[in-house]
Design a protein around this motif. Structure first.
Motif, PDB file in Angstrom:
ATOM      1  N   LEU A 103      41.310 114.668  19.875  1.00 35.04           N
ATOM      2  CA  LEU A 103      41.793 113.445  19.252  1.00 35.04           C
ATOM      3  C   LEU A 103      42.673 112.659  20.222  1.00 35.04           C
ATOM      4  CD1 LEU A 103      42.235 111.463  16.965  1.00 35.04           C
ATOM      5  CD2 LEU A 103      43.961 113.022  16.033  1.00 35.04           C
ATOM      6  N   LYS A 104      43.586 113.340  20.863  1.00 33.84           N
ATOM      7  CA  LYS A 104      44.460 112.698  21.848  1.00 33.84           C
ATOM      8  C   LYS A 104      43.624 112.077  22.964  1.00 33.84           C
ATOM      9  CE  LYS A 104      48.535 113.753  24.669  1.00 33.84           C
ATOM     10  NZ  LYS A 104      48.189 113.657  26.065  1.00 33.84           N
ATOM     11  N   ASP A 105      42.625 112.811  23.442  1.00 29.56           N
ATOM     12  CA  ASP A 105      41.752 112.321  24.504  1.00 29.56           C
ATOM     13  C   ASP A 105      40.986 111.074  24.044  1.00 29.56           C
ATOM     14  OD1 ASP A 105      40.419 112.596  27.130  1.00 29.56           O
ATOM     15  OD2 ASP A 105      38.647 113.059  25.904  1.00 29.56           O
ATOM     16  N   SER A 106      40.477 111.105  22.812  1.00 28.63           N
ATOM     17  CA  SER A 106      39.726 109.967  22.270  1.00 28.63           C
ATOM     18  C   SER A 106      40.592 108.710  22.226  1.00 28.63           C
ATOM     19  CB  SER A 106      39.217 110.319  20.869  1.00 28.63           C
ATOM     20  OG  SER A 106      38.598 109.220  20.266  1.00 28.63           O
ATOM     21  N   LEU A 107      41.814 108.845  21.742  1.00 33.21           N
ATOM     22  CA  LEU A 107      42.701 107.687  21.635  1.00 33.21           C
ATOM     23  C   LEU A 107      43.144 107.195  23.013  1.00 33.21           C
ATOM     24  CD1 LEU A 107      44.821 108.777  18.550  1.00 33.21           C
ATOM     25  CD2 LEU A 107      42.918 107.144  18.609  1.00 33.21           C
ATOM     26  N   GLU A 108      43.436 108.128  23.913  1.00 38.10           N
ATOM     27  CA  GLU A 108      43.850 107.729  25.257  1.00 38.10           C
ATOM     28  C   GLU A 108      42.713 107.056  26.018  1.00 38.10           C
ATOM     29  OE1 GLU A 108      45.495 111.316  26.933  1.00 38.10           O
ATOM     30  OE2 GLU A 108      47.467 110.932  26.029  1.00 38.10           O
TER      31      GLU A 108
END
Length: 139
Positions: A103-108
């Protein structure tokens, strides 16, 4: 899945932790928040922009990083007109199905795509609308 019945529970849990979020409008003013998800799209976004320009309306666009990467000039056109830009994930996968790291990777990755297209710093693009979450207003 309809989440509207759960909104009061979510509100009680999340609102104290996120007091600066917009949780409700002013009941004494007549206002509409116009928002769009999933773009930018090479055909539809310019059509939407033409209508918004014609009526001098500012809207919010929650974007997928993959779409921003495909149509950076359209993303820039939206941003240059002063519309609000938010995150909708990189590729429209349900946030509930992602690990915290994914999720963090997707948003970043989406923030990077928006920065590359629009020159908006990550701290300027922090609002998130998760994909595949449908709230129905009960009037």
């Amino acid at each position: 899945m309809q989440l509207a019945p759960l909104f009061p529970i979510f509100y009680r849990i999340l609102q104290p932790s996120f007091p600066n979020c917009l949780w409700a409008g002013n009941p004494h003013t007549k206002a509409i928040a116009l928002t769009f998800d999933d773009g930018p799209h090479p055909q539809y976004t310019p059509e939407v922009l033409a209508v918004l320009d014609r009526y001098k309306i500012t809207a919010s666009f929650f974007w997928l990083g993959v779409c921003v990467n495909r149509s950076p000039a359209i993303a820039k056109a939206v941003s240059d007109r002063g519309h609000w830009i938010g995150l909708h994930g990189y590729d429209h996968r349900s946030f509930a199905m992602l690990s915290p790291n994914d999720l963090k990777d997707s948003l970043e990755k989406t923030q990077v795509a928006i920065y590359n297209a629009c020159n908006l710093q990550p701290e300027q693009v922090r609002d998130v609308r998760p994909p595949m979450v449908y709230l129905r207003l009960l009037l």
